[in-house]
Each structure stands twice: as C-alpha cells, then as structure tokens.
Write a protein that holds these residues in place. Structure first.
Motif, PDB file in Angstrom:
ATOM      1  N   UNK A  89       0.808  -1.223   0.000  1.00 51.36           N
ATOM      2  CA  UNK A  89       0.000   0.000   0.000  1.00 51.36           C
ATOM      3  C   UNK A  89       0.839   1.271   0.000  1.00 51.36           C
ATOM      4  N   UNK A  90       1.934   1.261   0.739  1.00 51.78           N
ATOM      5  CA  UNK A  90       2.771   2.458   0.840  1.00 51.78           C
ATOM      6  C   UNK A  90       3.390   2.809  -0.519  1.00 51.78           C
ATOM      7  N   UNK A  91       3.971   1.813  -1.171  1.00 56.72           N
ATOM      8  CA  UNK A  91       4.577   2.020  -2.491  1.00 56.72           C
ATOM      9  C   UNK A  91       3.507   2.427  -3.504  1.00 56.72           C
ATOM     10  N   UNK A  92       2.342   1.783  -3.426  1.00 57.32           N
ATOM     11  CA  UNK A  92       1.238   2.089  -4.336  1.00 57.32           C
ATOM     12  C   UNK A  92       0.791   3.536  -4.192  1.00 57.32           C
ATOM     13  N   UNK A  93       0.534   3.955  -2.974  1.00 58.58           N
ATOM     14  CA  UNK A  93       0.070   5.319  -2.722  1.00 58.58           C
ATOM     15  C   UNK A  93       1.097   6.350  -3.185  1.00 58.58           C
ATOM     16  N   UNK A  94       2.350   6.076  -2.902  1.00 63.73           N
ATOM     17  CA  UNK A  94       3.417   6.996  -3.301  1.00 63.73           C
ATOM     18  C   UNK A  94       3.499   7.122  -4.834  1.00 63.73           C
ATOM     19  N   UNK A  95       3.431   5.973  -5.522  1.00 66.72           N
ATOM     20  CA  UNK A  95       3.519   5.981  -6.993  1.00 66.72           C
ATOM     21  C   UNK A  95       2.314   6.710  -7.614  1.00 66.72           C
ATOM     22  N   UNK A  96       1.132   6.475  -7.078  1.00 73.37           N
ATOM     23  CA  UNK A  96      -0.070   7.137  -7.604  1.00 73.37           C
ATOM     24  C   UNK A  96      -0.006   8.642  -7.367  1.00 73.37           C
ATOM     25  N   UNK A  97       0.336   9.040  -6.136  1.00 71.04           N
ATOM     26  CA  UNK A  97       0.421  10.470  -5.811  1.00 71.04           C
ATOM     27  C   UNK A  97       1.422  11.194  -6.698  1.00 71.04           C
ATOM     28  N   UNK A  98       2.544  10.534  -6.957  1.00 67.14           N
ATOM     29  CA  UNK A  98       3.600  11.126  -7.782  1.00 67.14           C
ATOM     30  C   UNK A  98       3.099  11.457  -9.193  1.00 67.14           C
ATOM     31  N   UNK A  99       2.139  10.657  -9.687  1.00 66.82           N
ATOM     32  CA  UNK A  99       1.595  10.871 -11.035  1.00 66.82           C
ATOM     33  C   UNK A  99       0.252  11.612 -11.019  1.00 66.82           C
ATOM     34  N   UNK A 100      -0.160  12.072  -9.844  1.00 68.26           N
ATOM     35  CA  UNK A 100      -1.387  12.861  -9.750  1.00 68.26           C
ATOM     36  C   UNK A 100      -2.673  12.055  -9.653  1.00 68.26           C
ATOM     37  N   UNK A 101      -2.568  10.771  -9.299  1.00 68.95           N
ATOM     38  CA  UNK A 101      -3.753   9.928  -9.132  1.00 68.95           C
ATOM     39  C   UNK A 101      -4.050   9.756  -7.645  1.00 68.95           C
ATOM     40  N   UNK A 102      -5.313   9.540  -7.317  1.00 66.04           N
ATOM     41  CA  UNK A 102      -5.718   9.335  -5.931  1.00 66.04           C
ATOM     42  C   UNK A 102      -5.744   7.854  -5.586  1.00 66.04           C
ATOM     43  N   UNK A 103      -5.174   7.505  -4.452  1.00 67.59           N
ATOM     44  CA  UNK A 103      -5.214   6.117  -3.980  1.00 67.59           C
ATOM     45  C   UNK A 103      -6.642   5.713  -3.632  1.00 67.59           C
ATOM     46  N   UNK A 104      -7.530   6.678  -3.456  1.00 67.34           N
ATOM     47  CA  UNK A 104      -8.934   6.369  -3.156  1.00 67.34           C
ATOM     48  C   UNK A 104      -9.624   5.702  -4.344  1.00 67.34           C
ATOM     49  N   UNK A 105      -9.057   5.820  -5.543  1.00 66.78           N
ATOM     50  CA  UNK A 105      -9.631   5.198  -6.735  1.00 66.78           C
ATOM     51  C   UNK A 105      -9.293   3.710  -6.829  1.00 66.78           C
ATOM     52  N   UNK A 106      -8.397   3.244  -5.943  1.00 71.08           N
ATOM     53  CA  UNK A 106      -8.004   1.826  -5.943  1.00 71.08           C
ATOM     54  C   UNK A 106      -9.057   1.032  -5.195  1.00 71.08           C
ATOM     55  N   UNK A 107      -9.358  -0.169  -5.715  1.00 71.70           N
ATOM     56  CA  UNK A 107     -10.301  -1.098  -5.066  1.00 71.70           C
ATOM     57  C   UNK A 107      -9.554  -2.402  -4.815  1.00 71.70           C
ATOM     58  N   UNK A 108      -8.869  -2.478  -3.667  1.00 70.86           N
ATOM     59  CA  UNK A 108      -7.997  -3.638  -3.412  1.00 70.86           C
ATOM     60  C   UNK A 108      -8.719  -4.991  -3.527  1.00 70.86           C
TER      61      UNK A 108
END
Length: 189
Positions: A167-186
């Motif tokens: 989750x940490x790596x995912x959130x960081x990668x998404x934020x870096x590209x301007x995407x919200x981690x809230x759009x992920x559906x694990x």
C-alpha cells in the motif's frame, strides 16, 4: 497459439484514434458486455484499438479503456516485430491458471507513469473468438500470460493497482503521477 489477426495490421500511427480513460473514471469499473455478433463494426473497433495501443506505445488495450463496454482485448507483446501480428481476443475467458506464480512489473495506459509489481499465475489457457468470429484456444506463459490477465481484468472492472500488495509504495507511486489512492479497489486474495 491462435491464428494471427487478419484485420488488425501492425502500423505505427502518430496519434491515437480513440480517447483513453484514466484511473478514477467510472467506465473502467463497469463489467463489460459480451459481444453477441462479430461484424464489421466490431472489426473496425479492433483496428482502432490496435492503432490506439500502438500510438500510446502499449502492448495491450481493453475496450473499457477507450470507453467501450464490450469484451474485447488487443495485445502485441512485440510491437517492433512486423512478423508478429497483434492479437484480437473477443469474449475472452481464462479456462485454466497455472499453480506457479510470478511477480512482474506492470503498467497501464489508463494509469500512465505508474509501474508496480503484481503477482499473477505464470501461465494461462484462454478461449476467445477472433475478429472473424472463429472460436480459438491459446496457451500462454510469461509476458503474454501476464498481459492477457491484466487486460482481461479490465473487462471485469479490475485494474492492476487493485492487485498491488504494498500500500505504501502504491500510494506513493499514484500520488507522484497525480492519481488518488482512493480510486483503488484492493482485491483480497
């Protein structure tokens, strides 16, 4: 391996023919509909999807990524080799998964700039119809198996980021590209 695509020709285009949809867009989360009749409009869509995939420098594209709620994928794991035509898979279904798992880095044209590791079965057997409507079966392993699974997930409203375990790596990668981690559906495995 199935016969190669007869409609979708390998040709680089300077611009895409269809508009891509991105993480957060509802169309990417909707289950798709089976294609009941394979006609010229379906073949035209396949050709436009292939051209879009090449224009965006991808190796796979699912119909929902271009806003079309249909069960169709186009794949070309070797886009620079004119001897290997792109694959068109209509109404694809994975029949079997290998018990062996493999971790590999994935990216997605609908989530540009984000590349993360995903664990998937190493091999699959898939059945589908080609753009002429003929039933086909294909065994795939390695990169092709990964791309088939990734693109087929799109047909069920699943994105590769839903399968990322860190989750940490995912959130960081998404934020870096301007995407919200809230759009992920694990996906719970």
């Amino acid at each position: 391996m199935s016969s190669a695509s007869t409609v979708a020709k390998k040709k680089q285009t300077p611009q895409n023919t269809l508009s891509l949809h991105y993480l957060g867009d509802r169309v990417l989360r909707q289950p798709t509909k089976r294609i009941s009749k394979i006609n010229q409009s379906v073949r035209d869509l396949a050709q436009e999807m292939v051209q879009t995939m090449y224009a965006e420098q991808g190796i796979g594209l699912a119909a929902p990524q271009v806003g079309v709620n249909k069960q169709m994928l186009v794949i070309d794991c070797d886009p620079n080799n004119t001897a290997t035509p792109p694959l068109v898979l209509i109404n694809p279904e994975i029949q079997t998964y290998s018990p062996e798992l493999a971790t590999g880095e994935e990216g997605c044209l609908s989530i540009p700039g984000v590349y993360l590791d995903v664990v998937r079965p190493e091999a699959v057997q898939v059945k589908f119809r080609d753009e002429s409507g003929r039933p086909q079966k294909m065994k795939a392993s390695g990169l092709l198996a990964r791309v088939i699974q990734h693109e087929l997930d799109h047909l069920h409203g699943v994105l590769f980021v839903d399968r990322v375990r860190n989750d940490l790596v995912l959130t960081e990668a998404l934020n870096k590209q301007g995407f919200s981690a809230k759009a992920v559906q694990p996906i719970k495995s």
